[in-house]
Design a protein around this motif. Structure first.
Motif, short mmCIF file in Angstrom:
data_model
loop_
_atom_site.label_atom_id
_atom_site.label_comp_id
_atom_site.label_asym_id
_atom_site.label_seq_id
_atom_site.Cartn_x
_atom_site.Cartn_y
_atom_site.Cartn_z
N LEU A 1 0.02 -3.58 3.19
CA LEU A 1 -1.12 -4.13 2.46
C LEU A 1 -0.69 -5.00 1.28
O LEU A 1 0.49 -5.24 1.05
CB LEU A 1 -2.04 -2.99 2.01
CG LEU A 1 -2.83 -2.36 3.15
CD1 LEU A 1 -3.80 -1.32 2.63
CD2 LEU A 1 -3.61 -3.43 3.90
N SER A 2 -1.69 -5.45 0.50
CA SER A 2 -1.46 -6.52 -0.47
C SER A 2 -0.45 -6.13 -1.57
O SER A 2 0.21 -7.00 -2.12
CB SER A 2 -2.78 -6.94 -1.10
OG SER A 2 -3.28 -5.89 -1.88
N VAL B 1 2.90 -7.34 -0.45
CA VAL B 1 3.01 -8.79 -0.52
C VAL B 1 3.21 -9.21 -1.97
O VAL B 1 4.05 -10.06 -2.29
CB VAL B 1 1.73 -9.45 0.06
CG1 VAL B 1 1.83 -10.96 -0.03
CG2 VAL B 1 1.52 -9.01 1.48
N CYS C 1 -8.90 -5.63 0.07
CA CYS C 1 -7.45 -5.62 -0.08
C CYS C 1 -6.77 -6.10 1.20
O CYS C 1 -5.79 -6.84 1.15
CB CYS C 1 -6.94 -4.22 -0.41
SG CYS C 1 -7.27 -3.75 -2.09
N THR D 1 -4.50 -9.49 1.94
CA THR D 1 -3.20 -9.52 2.60
C THR D 1 -3.18 -10.57 3.69
O THR D 1 -2.24 -11.35 3.79
CB THR D 1 -2.89 -8.15 3.21
OG1 THR D 1 -3.31 -7.16 2.29
CG2 THR D 1 -1.43 -8.00 3.51
N ALA E 1 -3.20 -14.14 2.44
CA ALA E 1 -2.29 -14.29 1.30
C ALA E 1 -1.92 -15.75 1.06
O ALA E 1 -1.81 -16.18 -0.08
CB ALA E 1 -1.03 -13.45 1.52
#
Lengths: 113, 545
Positions: B417-418, B421, B498, B502, B505
């Motif tokens: 998930l974010s 990243v 969220c 991602t 992104a």
């Protein structure tokens, strides 16, 4: 005059700091009020100290160096109002805490011996 | 006011709408709960739409240099108060409105009913938050901070019980002192520079003499103390975990946003005033921010490992997130800042979802389990109304488990998930920034910072795993808890956001790179803000049909 103002602001603020480090809510609120007075005086003094000079004039053709800076005066008014309101709010919370906990200690309970 | 094209007024609406709706709701009797909720929901949805519109306008080239300026009362910028929306402000407005909407829907069933004036206070909090993001004047920022804080005092005490009163008293006292520091800082800056307009300050800083420069830097330091108290930098953030744990869950989720306001204010003021064009004062105090941020990371990580209760754990999670952001702001490199902002968005969404989720997971434990835990507050007055009635959603346990895992992944920065990243791009940018020429070695400070961020992630995953095991596997729950749709949907939405963050992104990073580019060019920002002409009377008459 600068020295007198500086010392009085410092003394009031110092007394405020000492009081907010005390354990009872009454001391705390007194300290907060003293600090807010000191801060208001401080803001006011930041416009430089003048005697007998008006902040505002209706006539635009006048030398601005002969006038007091009006902005700190406006700031201090706002700061007084906001400080007053938040202090009043704090008093309400204090009364609530006194009623619920039965103690005027800032932690809501008497320190254990 | 015909001379101003109507979209210009969108800039002031995020402040005006909550103010009017909040005031309107005060005289409405608490028994008309549905009506109040409907008004609040309409206003918050409107805020979301306005924030979205502003973001699209800012990014779509609607304004010159992508900065929208609204001159309040039609005074030109250094004299009057200017509201400014740039990419950063628009992003924060959107984040605020999204979380506010989720929190509001979540609180519909029970939390908004446990006390009075929840909806008015909520709207005033929204007004303060939006205003703080939009304003371009330091004293006006103080006023909006106070609006936000006054509303938050009321909200922290919402559902008045012993624990809330105790922590509320400390929370209010600390913030009052921080407000005094804010005022002193503002006064010193005015004494040194003669202006409080942030853009104008940025333009004037290089022209100051040595003495005024010192005065300005002292003022900025005191101002930063006030911001960092809100942003919970170590050692100013001791108030945070206790307050978060004691506040009701929707309020705690909104408080997460408030720590971000402190971080935002530091970022905004430092980038505009002590940017590349500040002469001798360029980059003033940035090392202190980095070191403070790293200390905050450490404090948050240790606190997270040490806490038992979900609320406190979430509080320390917010501290970790603040610490990371402050350390990132201290680095002040374009790539690092963009990654930091990405982290800010993801972690704020996840944190807000987590705050609400914790309350739902508490329902899994059989009654009485909470009392057995030693660290739990045994004497708290039970203030929750009886369990919600009505149709619950099916498979509630599976939903809770999934949402918990999602939040935990983002907060601790694990793939996919974010959070991962964000951390990956942060490390990448840090390594890139420090060996810009390719020859110099990575600074020890950067290594230390990366090590601390990894350590904080590890601490978070251990703590959250322990909490998860205790809640879902070892709780001895017999029947799945009853969840309302209106309680589950906001959490699901935030977690899904969220995931979207991602997946998208690339697009988000492109936007953030543009944001950081705008922030770094403080000269252009100052020119744009002070150059905005007020509407002239003649033009107004000319346009009138």
């Amino acid at each position: 005059m600068e020295l007198v103002v500086a010392i009085s602001v410092g003394v009031v603020f110092g007394a405020g700091i000492w009081l907010i480090l005390r354990p009872r809510t009454f001391q705390l609120i007194t300290g907060l009020m003293l600090m807010s007075y000191a801060v208001n005086l401080f803001i006011f003094a930041m416009g430089r100290l003048w005697v007998n000079r008006p902040p505002i004039t209706p006539d635009p053709g006048i030398d601005p160096t002969q006038f007091a800076d009006p902005l700190p005066q406006a700031l201090v008014l706002t700061a007084i109002v906001i400080g007053f309101a938040t202090t009043a709010l704090y008093l309400v919370i204090m009364i609530g805490a006194r009623g619920l906990t039965g103690s005027d200690h800032v932690d809501g309970e008497e320190p254990r011996e | 006011m015909n001379a101003i094209p109507w979209p210009q007024h969108l800039i002031v609406l995020p402040v005006l709408v909550p103010l009017l709706v909040g005031a309107l709701l005060i005289p409405v009797n608490e028994s008309r709960h549905q009506l109040k909720f409907a008004f609040n929901l309409a206003s918050t949805t409107l805020s979301l739409l306005i924030a979205l519109a502003l973001l699209l306008m800012v990014d779509g080239g609607h304004w010159p240099q992508d900065i929208g300026v609204y001159l309040a009362a039609n005074w030109a910028a250094p004299f009057g108060i200017a509201l400014v929306v740039d990419r950063l402000a628009a992003l924060m407005l959107l984040l605020t409105a999204t979380i506010a909407l989720a929190v509001l829907v979540f609180s519909m069933q029970r939390w908004s009913r446990i006390g009075v004036h929840f909806h008015s206070l909520f709207q005033f909090l929204l007004m303060g938050l939006n205003g703080a993001f939009l304003t371009n004047d330091l004293f006006n920022l103080f006023v909006f901070f106070e609006v936000m804080l006054a509303a938050s005092y009321g909200l922290v005490l919402h559902g008045y019980n012993l624990r809330r009163i105790r922590t509320g008293m400390q929370y209010v006292a600390i913030n009052l002192v921080a407000s005094f520091l804010f005022l002193i800082g503002v006064a010193l800056i005015y004494a040194a520079a003669g202006t409080l307009n942030i853009a104008d300050l940025g333009a004037r800083v290089a022209l100051l003499g040595a003495e005024d420069g010192y005065l300005l830097s002292v003022g900025a330091c005191i101002l930063a103390l006030a911001f960092l108290t809100k942003g919970a930098m170590w050692p100013l953030g001791f108030w945070l975990p206790g307050t978060y744990a004691a506040a009701s869950p929707p309020v705690a989720a909104m408080l997460v946003l408030m720590t971000k306001v402190g971080v935002y204010a530091v970022l905004r003021v430092w980038q505009s005033i002590f940017g590349d064009e500040a002469g001798a004062l360029t980059g003033f105090g940035l090392e202190a921010l980095t070191i403070g941020g790293m200390a905050t990371l450490m404090f948050g990580a240790i606190g997270m490992l040490a806490s038992q209760d979900g609320g406190r754990m979430a509080g320390y999670g917010a501290i970790i997130s603040s610490g990371t952001l402050l350390a990132v702001i201290g680095q002040s490199e374009a790539g690092v800042l963009a990654a930091g902002l990405y982290y800010l968005v993801g972690s704020t969404l996840a944190m807000a979802a987590f705050m609400m989720l914790i309350e739902l997971t508490e329902r899994i434990r059989p009654p009485g389990a909470a009392l057995l835990a030693v660290t739990m507050e045994a004497f708290a007055i039970e203030d929750k109304p009886e369990d919600p009635v009505g149709v619950g959603i099916p498979r509630s346990l599976a939903f809770l488990g999934l949402a918990f895992a999602g939040c935990a992944l983002v907060i601790s920065g694990m793939p996919p998930l974010s959070g991962f990243v964000a951390k990956f791009s942060l490390f990448h940018a840090l390594l890139d920034a420090s060996d810009g020429g390719g020859a110099t070695a990575v600074a020890p400070m950067t290594w230390l910072m990366m090590a601390l961020i990894v350590f904080a992630g590890l601490a978070a995953i251990i703590a959250l795993m322990r909490l998860g095991v205790r809640t879902f596997w070892a709780s001895g729950a017999v029947a799945p808890p009853r969840l309302q749709f209106s309680e589950a949907a906001p959490i699901a939405t935030l977690v899904v956001l969220c995931v979207v963050l991602t997946v998208q992104a690339g697009a988000v990073f492109a936007y953030l790179d543009r944001t950081v580019f705008g922030l770094a060019h403080s000269g252009a920002y100052a020119e744009r803000v002070t150059g905005e002409p007020p509407v002239s009377r003649a033009a107004e008459n000319g346009d009138r049909p």
